[in-house]
Design a protein around this motif. Structure first.
Motif, PDB file in Angstrom:
ATOM      1  N   PHE A  19       0.825  -1.211   0.000  1.00  0.00           N
ATOM      2  CA  PHE A  19       0.000   0.000   0.000  1.00  0.00           C
ATOM      3  C   PHE A  19       0.859   1.261   0.000  1.00  0.00           C
ATOM      4  CE2 PHE A  19      -2.401  -3.419   1.922  1.00  0.00           C
ATOM      5  CZ  PHE A  19      -3.544  -3.406   1.145  1.00  0.00           C
ATOM      6  N   GLN A  20       0.301   2.324  -0.568  1.00  0.00           N
ATOM      7  CA  GLN A  20       0.995   3.612  -0.562  1.00  0.00           C
ATOM      8  C   GLN A  20       0.755   4.357   0.745  1.00  0.00           C
ATOM      9  OE1 GLN A  20       0.016   5.870  -4.045  1.00  0.00           O
ATOM     10  NE2 GLN A  20       1.050   4.453  -5.418  1.00  0.00           N
ATOM     11  N   SER A  21      -0.297   4.018   1.454  1.00  0.00           N
ATOM     12  CA  SER A  21      -0.629   4.706   2.702  1.00  0.00           C
ATOM     13  C   SER A  21       0.485   4.570   3.738  1.00  0.00           C
ATOM     14  CB  SER A  21      -1.920   4.129   3.302  1.00  0.00           C
ATOM     15  OG  SER A  21      -3.015   4.436   2.492  1.00  0.00           O
ATOM     16  N   SER A  22       0.552   5.553   4.604  1.00  0.00           N
ATOM     17  CA  SER A  22       1.440   5.483   5.762  1.00  0.00           C
ATOM     18  C   SER A  22       0.810   4.544   6.779  1.00  0.00           C
ATOM     19  CB  SER A  22       1.588   6.883   6.364  1.00  0.00           C
ATOM     20  OG  SER A  22       2.142   6.809   7.653  1.00  0.00           O
ATOM     21  N   ILE A  23       1.577   3.563   7.260  1.00  0.00           N
ATOM     22  CA  ILE A  23       1.067   2.600   8.240  1.00  0.00           C
ATOM     23  C   ILE A  23       2.037   2.587   9.412  1.00  0.00           C
ATOM     24  CG2 ILE A  23       0.358   0.226   8.685  1.00  0.00           C
ATOM     25  CD1 ILE A  23      -0.115  -0.077   5.664  1.00  0.00           C
ATOM     26  N   VAL A  24       1.542   3.051  10.555  1.00  0.00           N
ATOM     27  CA  VAL A  24       2.376   3.183  11.749  1.00  0.00           C
ATOM     28  C   VAL A  24       1.742   2.376  12.875  1.00  0.00           C
ATOM     29  CG1 VAL A  24       3.235   4.839  13.463  1.00  0.00           C
ATOM     30  CG2 VAL A  24       3.179   5.467  11.047  1.00  0.00           C
ATOM     31  N   ILE A  25       2.575   1.635  13.603  1.00  0.00           N
ATOM     32  CA  ILE A  25       2.091   0.896  14.767  1.00  0.00           C
ATOM     33  C   ILE A  25       2.483   1.678  16.006  1.00  0.00           C
ATOM     34  CG2 ILE A  25       4.145  -0.572  15.019  1.00  0.00           C
ATOM     35  CD1 ILE A  25       2.144  -2.871  15.665  1.00  0.00           C
ATOM     36  N   LYS A  26       1.512   1.867  16.899  1.00  0.00           N
ATOM     37  CA  LYS A  26       1.764   2.617  18.125  1.00  0.00           C
ATOM     38  C   LYS A  26       1.784   1.653  19.306  1.00  0.00           C
ATOM     39  CE  LYS A  26       0.436   6.743  18.582  1.00  0.00           C
ATOM     40  NZ  LYS A  26      -0.320   7.961  18.860  1.00  0.00           N
ATOM     41  N   ILE A  27       2.851   1.759  20.075  1.00  0.00           N
ATOM     42  CA  ILE A  27       2.987   0.968  21.287  1.00  0.00           C
ATOM     43  C   ILE A  27       3.460   1.919  22.374  1.00  0.00           C
ATOM     44  CG2 ILE A  27       4.163  -0.959  22.392  1.00  0.00           C
ATOM     45  CD1 ILE A  27       4.474  -2.155  19.561  1.00  0.00           C
ATOM     46  N   GLY A  28       2.564   2.215  23.296  1.00  0.00           N
ATOM     47  CA  GLY A  28       2.905   3.197  24.323  1.00  0.00           C
ATOM     48  C   GLY A  28       3.180   4.534  23.669  1.00  0.00           C
ATOM     49  N   GLU A  29       4.351   5.093  23.954  1.00  0.00           N
ATOM     50  CA  GLU A  29       4.723   6.395  23.400  1.00  0.00           C
ATOM     51  C   GLU A  29       5.455   6.265  22.069  1.00  0.00           C
ATOM     52  OE1 GLU A  29       3.895   9.399  24.874  1.00  0.00           O
ATOM     53  OE2 GLU A  29       2.685   8.048  26.109  1.00  0.00           O
ATOM     54  N   ARG A  30       5.751   5.026  21.647  1.00  0.00           N
ATOM     55  CA  ARG A  30       6.526   4.821  20.423  1.00  0.00           C
ATOM     56  C   ARG A  30       5.620   4.636  19.218  1.00  0.00           C
ATOM     57  NH1 ARG A  30      10.405  -0.017  21.299  1.00  0.00           N
ATOM     58  NH2 ARG A  30       8.502  -0.894  22.135  1.00  0.00           N
TER      59      ARG A  30
END
Length: 79
Positions: A19-30
């Motif tokens: 995918f072209q979309s931005s995909i970010v995984i959030k864990i706590g503050e990271r």
């Protein structure tokens, strides 16, 4: 390493990279870019709740595919 199996990490990474979309995984503050296999391998430790933020022109398709790949590997995720 008592973390996630390598197969799951690779499959999550490969799915994100379709995918072209931005995909970010959030864990706590990271926040880790799911398209980075190194970032994923040191972040995903299994048995916890993950949160994905997906933004972009193909985000609907990306959200569906990412939810499916996390479920396939019995990982808890909020998309």
């Amino acid at each position: 390493m008592g973390g996630m199996p390598t197969k799951a990490i690779v499959e999550i990474n490969q799915t994100a990279n379709r995918f072209q979309s931005s995909i970010v995984i959030k864990i706590g503050e990271r926040a880790i870019d799911v398209k980075s296999i190194l970032g994923l391998s040191i972040t995903l430790l299994g048995n916890q709740q993950y949160e994905l933020e997906i933004h972009g022109q193909d985000d609907a398709e990306a959200k569906q595919a990412m939810a499916e790949v996390f479920q396939k590997h019995d990982l808890s995720v909020i998309v």
